[in-house]
Structure formats: C-alpha cells, structure tokens
Scaffold this motif. Structure first.
Motif, mmCIF file in Angstrom:
data_model
loop_
_atom_site.group_PDB
_atom_site.id
_atom_site.type_symbol
_atom_site.label_atom_id
_atom_site.label_comp_id
_atom_site.label_asym_id
_atom_site.label_seq_id
_atom_site.Cartn_x
_atom_site.Cartn_y
_atom_site.Cartn_z
ATOM 1 N N GLY A 178 0.858 -1.180 0.000
ATOM 2 C CA GLY A 178 0.000 0.000 0.000
ATOM 3 C C GLY A 178 0.889 1.222 0.000
ATOM 4 N N LEU A 179 0.351 2.354 -0.425
ATOM 5 C CA LEU A 179 1.073 3.617 -0.315
ATOM 6 C C LEU A 179 0.359 4.490 0.708
ATOM 7 C CD1 LEU A 179 3.142 5.770 -1.050
ATOM 8 C CD2 LEU A 179 1.663 6.461 -2.950
ATOM 9 N N GLY A 180 1.071 4.820 1.789
ATOM 10 C CA GLY A 180 0.518 5.715 2.795
ATOM 11 C C GLY A 180 0.972 7.139 2.556
ATOM 12 N N VAL A 181 0.030 8.040 2.390
ATOM 13 C CA VAL A 181 0.320 9.472 2.244
ATOM 14 C C VAL A 181 -0.138 10.144 3.537
ATOM 15 C CG1 VAL A 181 -0.120 11.560 0.900
ATOM 16 C CG2 VAL A 181 0.007 9.340 -0.255
ATOM 17 N N LYS A 182 0.772 10.844 4.210
ATOM 18 C CA LYS A 182 0.507 11.335 5.569
ATOM 19 C C LYS A 182 0.747 12.831 5.691
ATOM 20 C CE LYS A 182 2.221 10.974 10.323
ATOM 21 N NZ LYS A 182 3.166 10.360 11.251
ATOM 22 N N GLU A 183 -0.058 13.466 6.521
ATOM 23 C CA GLU A 183 0.150 14.862 6.883
ATOM 24 C C GLU A 183 0.043 15.012 8.395
ATOM 25 O OE1 GLU A 183 -1.816 16.774 2.803
ATOM 26 O OE2 GLU A 183 -2.809 17.110 4.727
ATOM 27 N N LEU A 184 0.719 16.029 8.911
ATOM 28 C CA LEU A 184 0.635 16.385 10.328
ATOM 29 C C LEU A 184 -0.005 17.773 10.396
ATOM 30 C CD1 LEU A 184 1.697 14.811 12.812
ATOM 31 C CD2 LEU A 184 3.735 16.247 12.728
ATOM 32 N N TRP A 185 -1.031 17.902 11.222
ATOM 33 C CA TRP A 185 -1.747 19.178 11.341
ATOM 34 C C TRP A 185 -1.754 19.663 12.792
ATOM 35 C CZ3 TRP A 185 -5.573 21.738 7.939
ATOM 36 C CH2 TRP A 185 -5.496 21.304 6.604
ATOM 37 N N ASP A 186 -1.578 20.973 12.977
ATOM 38 C CA ASP A 186 -1.928 21.627 14.235
ATOM 39 C C ASP A 186 -3.410 21.978 14.125
ATOM 40 O OD1 ASP A 186 0.690 21.600 15.221
ATOM 41 O OD2 ASP A 186 1.178 23.535 14.298
ATOM 42 N N ILE A 187 -4.220 21.474 15.055
ATOM 43 C CA ILE A 187 -5.663 21.740 14.924
ATOM 44 C C ILE A 187 -6.159 22.619 16.069
ATOM 45 C CG2 ILE A 187 -6.076 19.586 13.670
ATOM 46 C CD1 ILE A 187 -7.520 18.581 16.292
ATOM 47 N N ASP A 188 -7.378 23.092 15.903
ATOM 48 C CA ASP A 188 -8.048 23.899 16.922
ATOM 49 C C ASP A 188 -8.019 23.135 18.254
ATOM 50 O OD1 ASP A 188 -9.920 25.052 18.627
ATOM 51 O OD2 ASP A 188 -11.413 25.398 17.053
ATOM 52 N N PRO A 189 -7.444 23.728 19.321
ATOM 53 C CA PRO A 189 -7.343 23.030 20.609
ATOM 54 C C PRO A 189 -8.682 22.511 21.128
ATOM 55 C CG PRO A 189 -6.083 25.078 20.662
ATOM 56 C CD PRO A 189 -6.838 25.068 19.369
ATOM 57 N N GLY A 190 -9.758 23.199 20.769
ATOM 58 C CA GLY A 190 -11.081 22.769 21.218
ATOM 59 C C GLY A 190 -11.539 21.463 20.590
ATOM 60 N N LYS A 191 -10.890 21.065 19.491
ATOM 61 C CA LYS A 191 -11.265 19.825 18.806
ATOM 62 C C LYS A 191 -10.292 18.681 19.086
ATOM 63 C CE LYS A 191 -13.192 22.437 14.923
ATOM 64 N NZ LYS A 191 -13.062 22.746 13.491
ATOM 65 N N HIS A 192 -9.235 18.984 19.851
ATOM 66 C CA HIS A 192 -8.187 17.984 20.061
ATOM 67 C C HIS A 192 -8.518 17.111 21.271
ATOM 68 C CE1 HIS A 192 -4.090 16.429 21.034
ATOM 69 N NE2 HIS A 192 -4.066 16.327 19.722
ATOM 70 N N VAL A 193 -8.531 15.808 21.043
ATOM 71 C CA VAL A 193 -8.812 14.839 22.111
ATOM 72 C C VAL A 193 -7.630 13.873 22.180
ATOM 73 C CG1 VAL A 193 -10.455 13.174 23.054
ATOM 74 C CG2 VAL A 193 -11.259 15.004 21.517
ATOM 75 N N PRO A 194 -6.626 14.128 23.021
ATOM 76 C CA PRO A 194 -5.420 13.285 23.042
ATOM 77 C C PRO A 194 -5.779 11.803 23.207
ATOM 78 C CG PRO A 194 -5.132 15.197 24.466
ATOM 79 C CD PRO A 194 -6.563 15.198 24.043
ATOM 80 N N GLY A 195 -5.230 10.992 22.329
ATOM 81 C CA GLY A 195 -5.476 9.551 22.409
ATOM 82 C C GLY A 195 -6.651 9.053 21.597
ATOM 83 N N ARG A 196 -7.379 9.964 20.929
ATOM 84 C CA ARG A 196 -8.476 9.505 20.064
ATOM 85 C C ARG A 196 -7.901 8.980 18.752
ATOM 86 N NH1 ARG A 196 -13.622 13.159 19.454
ATOM 87 N NH2 ARG A 196 -14.136 11.943 21.327
ATOM 88 N N PRO A 243 -17.023 15.643 4.961
ATOM 89 C CA PRO A 243 -17.454 16.539 6.052
ATOM 90 C C PRO A 243 -16.929 16.120 7.433
ATOM 91 C CG PRO A 243 -19.282 16.115 4.557
ATOM 92 C CD PRO A 243 -18.148 15.256 4.081
ATOM 93 N N ALA A 244 -16.865 14.816 7.715
ATOM 94 C CA ALA A 244 -16.439 14.354 9.045
ATOM 95 C C ALA A 244 -14.954 14.627 9.287
ATOM 96 C CB ALA A 244 -16.738 12.861 9.205
ATOM 97 N N ILE A 245 -14.159 14.580 8.216
ATOM 98 C CA ILE A 245 -12.719 14.848 8.336
ATOM 99 C C ILE A 245 -12.465 16.349 8.286
ATOM 100 C CG2 ILE A 245 -10.428 14.373 7.378
ATOM 101 C CD1 ILE A 245 -11.875 11.860 8.427
ATOM 102 N N ALA A 246 -13.103 17.017 7.332
ATOM 103 C CA ALA A 246 -12.908 18.461 7.157
ATOM 104 C C ALA A 246 -13.283 19.230 8.415
ATOM 105 C CB ALA A 246 -13.723 18.963 5.962
ATOM 106 N N GLU A 247 -14.295 18.753 9.129
ATOM 107 C CA GLU A 247 -14.746 19.451 10.341
ATOM 108 C C GLU A 247 -13.652 19.444 11.414
ATOM 109 O OE1 GLU A 247 -16.251 20.161 14.182
ATOM 110 O OE2 GLU A 247 -15.802 18.097 13.578
ATOM 111 N N ILE A 248 -12.912 18.328 11.513
ATOM 112 C CA ILE A 248 -11.818 18.232 12.495
ATOM 113 C C ILE A 248 -10.673 19.177 12.123
ATOM 114 C CG2 ILE A 248 -10.082 16.672 13.497
ATOM 115 C CD1 ILE A 248 -12.129 14.376 12.998
#
Length: 553
Positions: free
Chosen positions: A214-232, A289-294
């Motif tokens: 498989g080919l994995g394409v990955k990105e790292l994002w800094d997201i809105d702290p209000g949406k961040h749930v460590p360990g999810r 929509p479910a990904i874009a919202e995060i």
C-alpha cells in the motif's frame, strides 16, 4: 581509483528503524549479560535517525515491553499519549457510519496501545542503543552487498560520496566504506533495494507469495485546541476509493501530543485504474465533512509518503541467507487490518539478534541463522499474522464491504481458535493495471491551498533535499519503455502514482513526448519500484543523507 577502507564488526545492521535499532539493542543486552565483547554498527541513509521514518502510528507495546520492560519510565516519547478512544468509520460520500466495537474482534480495539511519532520513537531507541555501545552512522547509505568467495554475505559497502551526475569525481569525492561482518541484518523497511537483491540472489521468495503493498500518504496538522482529544484514534474505509472500481484502502486520523493530529490515507497498490492518484485520493478524503470538520481552522505542518508491505504471513520470504537475515518490514511483518508492524518488527529483530549472538558465541560466522526462522515458527508474531492472513485477499477479491464482512468472520473464527482451512494468495501489484482505453479517467478537483494541496508544496513540507549534481537514483532498465509502452497503454501512470511529482511527460502537446525524472523531489516511498507495469524503474540509494527530513512523523 581510490581504495576503499574496511572496518570489521560482529554484526552490521542496515537501517535505523524499529527493527534495526531493536536488533542492535538486543545484541548488546545479550553481550552484557554474558560479559562478552560484541561489536555492532547500524547504518542509516537518512541525515539523522528518524529522518526517513514515517508511520501513522499507533503502536502495540508488546515488542517494546519485551525489549526494554521499563521503557515508560525512561523518557520514551511514545508513553505520552496512550490511546483512549478507538473509532472505525465507514464513509459514504457525505455521511458516515461508526462500526460498533462488538462487531470486531478485541485485538482490533487498540486497547493498551499508544499513538505518537515513530520517528521520535526511533530517535529514543537510538539513544538506548548508543548507551549500550552500538555505533550508529547516520548519513551513510548502504549501496552494495559484499560477498565472500563461497557466496555468503560478507557485509555491505556504503555509497561513494562526491560523484557528479556524469560519473566523474568532484573535488570532495570520498570512496565508500566497506563494513565486514560475521552476520549482516537488513532492516531497510519496505522494498529495500539491498533486500530485493538478496531475495533474488538467494531465491528467498520461492516458497512464498509475491509481496503486495500500500502507499501511505501522511500529513501532520496543528488543529483547533477545542477539537483535540489526546489519544483519540479514528480509522476509515469506504469513500473516496469506493467510487473507483478495482481499488481499496482507507484513512486514519490520530490525536497525538502537542495539539497535533496525524492523518493519512493508504491506497493499496493493486488498484486497476491507471488514472488513479493515491496523493489526490488522500486530498479528496480530507474533504469528507467528518474529516474536514476536524481540520477546520487548523494548519498543515508536515507531509510525507511511504509504501508499506501488505502481504502478511503468506508473503514473508525465507528470513535467513548465508551470512545474515531479514528483519522488520524488510521481511514484511505488518498486520494489515490492525495497520501495525512496529511491535512485530521489534520482536523479529530480537529473535534474529538472539540467533546471531548464540552463533557468534559458538564461533560461527557467515552461515544461516536457522534458529531465527525456527523461533518465528513458534512465536506470537506468526500466530498474530496467521489470524489475519486472509483479510487483504478477501477484501481485494470481494470488494470493500462484502470482503470486509467475510474477513471479519474469518478473524472472529481464528480469534476463537477455529482455524480457517484455507489461505488465499496474492498477485504482484505491477500486473493489475488495466489499459487506459478500458477505464474512465478520474478528474480530481483543484487544490484550495487551505484543506487540499498540490504535490510540490507538499514535498516542500517534507524537507526533501538531494545533492542535485549526483547520479540519478531512479534508474531505468530501458529508457524507451515509458514513452513507447507505458504512455500509449496506460498514459504513463508514474505521473500519477508518485506522491512527490518526480515523473513527468513533457512535450506531448507538440507531438514529441519525453519522460522526465525530477529525482531531487523523491521522498523515498518506493512506489515507482513497486507499481511500474514492466518493473522498468529501479530505485537505488542516492548519496547518503539525501531524501526527506521528517520531523515528528
């Protein structure tokens, strides 16, 4: 021609990934316990340990627990974020269905796992290895296998430095270094170029299926702290690949330390439509929509891509050859449905190290370490891979939904101790493309520069750099094939399967098409070496230290 210097070691390890570093640590642990002297060195083609490491990653600590039982108390960065919430979404074009935990076997629930940067884990493992006396040489690419007169492996040689593109020596030229060893371990990761050579030389894959990828394409994002749930931890299947006939894969989104999410999309490389672009599918997946919202209000900070070995148990080649062994993803120990291979890589390395140490203590060298494959046969690694051995072929044969249902049944049966009486087989990824006249071209939307991006701006974020005046490390066995064969039949798929924009066809509009290789863009993912229809593209190592420099990936 300058003479190459040589250095002798007991064990030489190629690749400072989880497997290579774990093998080095285990060898030194055993030597210390026995009060014995043992010289071990690790070669790493990246500019530093971790520079070329890319993974999701959610790590099962089982291998690490065996290697360094107190790793949680030793400042290991992986310990920062245990997985607290595990979700599996089936995506439609707009909506999603969350698969209930009750439908999947317990080993799929990520209980007791950790999410974080595999590159940072490797940096920490390198510190542990260094404290034990392991010599680690980053920026040195193993370019050549050395053989004894009897045909056994003698060691490896690093690539020459300071060679110009035309093959002449620049003023800073330095010949490669020979590293001779009693045993040589290859821990190059997926589709290693020396591993490929040794599998062919010693016919190590004669009793196994071809490896698939498989080919994995990955990105790292800094997201809105209000949406961040460590360990999810979220995994997805279905859209967008559900709209492309003959393709499979899925996405991941992990809430990690420091307010960041690691997200990515894996496209299985046995897809059939030559117009498919794994990079573009990943960009499209983010618009759900479910990904874009995060991601809304967040910022992309890093990018990378890497092939992964998806063949599982039936694609593992013979693990040993005269003078050495294959460890980790060089052999292909990934558990596909769990998307985890670090724990099995670490354990494979420990088994190889234990076999090599016993052999060296007995005065042996350059023979086959049969104690390693024998240990694998009775290990939890084989048992774990056996349970899931039919998952990838069932999904490929019957499609995402029926195939997932059938594979779920086989996993439950195997989990309950009922062995399914068959093992399905794999076919090479380079043989699956249909001709361009048999498929519908895929039109991808233009990137918006906020949520979706182009390949060149993405490669910039990978910190990829190669010395431009050096021999091209993406070699063609026949330079005529891309235009004479691949272009008329498949519209030259290298233009689309490469996630870094390395390959272009120019001049088509004036009737003089040329195949261009932008080797300086290469992120070392190995997709071209895997998917090229005629296996015409051969990936070899560039000058040491070249390639991506992944931070926190």
């Amino acid at each position: 021609m300058a003479e190459r210097e040589s250095m002798p070691y007991d064990v030489v390890i190629v690749g400072a990934g989880p497997a290579g570093l774990s093998a080095a640590i285990r060898l030194k642990q055993l030597a210390n316990e026995a009060g014995a002297e043992l010289s071990v060195c690790v070669l790493e083609k990246g500019s530093e340990v971790g520079a070329h490491i890319l993974s999701g990653a959610v790590v099962d600590p089982r291998g690490l627990d065996e290697l360094i039982p107190d790793w949680r108390d030793k400042g290991c960065p992986l310990a920062e974020v245990p997985v607290t919430d595990n979700q599996h979404w089936i995506l439609g074009r707009k909506g999603k269905f969350a698969l209930p935990h009750l439908l999947t076997p317990p080993f799929m629930h990520n209980k007791g796992t950790y999410t974080g940067s595999l590159g940072n884990l490797c940096r920490w493992l390198a510190e542990q290895a260094g404290e034990l006396g392991v010599e680690i040489f980053p920026g040195f690419a193993a370019a050549e296998v050395l053989f004894n007169d009897d045909g056994s492996v003698k060691g490896v040689a690093t690539g020459d430095m300071g060679v110009a593109r035309d093959g002449t020596h620049k003023p800073d030229y330095q010949p490669g270094l020979e590293l001779h060893a009693k045993y040589t371990f290859l821990g190059e990761g997926c589709r290693g170029h020396l591993t490929k050579e040794l599998i062919r030389t010693f016919d190590l894959a004669k009793d196994s299926d071809p490896q698939i990828y498989g080919l994995g394409v990955k990105e790292l994002w800094d997201i809105d702290p209000g949406k961040h749930v460590p360990g999810r931890v979220i995994h997805t299947q279905g859209w967008p690949l559900s709209e492309v006939k003959g393709s499979n894969g899925g996405g991941f989104l992990y809430h990690q330390a420091n307010g960041q999410v690691a997200l990515g999309f894996v496209t299985w490389l046995n897809y059939t439509n030559p117009y498919l672009s794994p990079f573009q599918e990943m960009q499209r997946w983010k618009t759900h929509p479910a990904i874009a919202e995060i991601l809304a209000g967040g910022k992309r900070v890093s990018y990378g891509a890497r092939a992964i070995s998806d063949g599982g148990l039936q694609s593992i080649p013979k693990l040993v050859f005269p003078g050495g062994a294959l460890i980790g993803d060089s052999a292909g120990f990934l558990n596909v449905p769990r998307i985890k291979g670090s724990h099995t890589a670490i354990k494979s390395a420990m088994m190889a190290a234990e076999a090599a140490f016993a052999a060296i203590q007995a005065g042996r060298a350059h023979d086959e370490l049969m104690a390693y494959p024998e240990a694998f046969e009775t290990s939890w690694v084989k048992k774990e891979l056996s349970v899931v051995r039919n998952v990838a072929p069932l999904v490929k044969k019957f499609g995402d939904f029926i195939g997932s249902g059938l594979s779920g049944i086989t996993m439950w049966l195997e989990h309950w101790g009922i062995k399914v009486p068959f093992t399905m087989h794999h076919h090479p990824d380079n043989e699956t493309l249909w001709r361009k006249d048999l498929v519908k071209p895929i039109v991808y939307p233009k990137p918006d520069g906020v949520l979706t991006f182009d390949r060149l701006s993405s490669v910039f974020l990978s910190n990829t750099n190669h010395e431009e005046d050096q021999p091209v490390h993406l070699t063609l066995r026949d330079p005529d094939i891309p235009i004479a064969y691949d272009l008329p039949l498949f519209d030259e798929p290298a233009q689309r399967y490469c996630p870094a924009g390395v390959y272009e066809v120019v001049g088509e509009d004036v009737g003089e098409p040329r195949f261009v290789i932008n080797a300086q863009n290469c992120v070392h993912c190995k997709t071209c070496d895997i998917k090229d229809p005629t296996q015409n593209i051969n990936w070899v190592v560039p000058e040491g230290g070249g390639g991506p420099n992944y931070p926190n990936m």
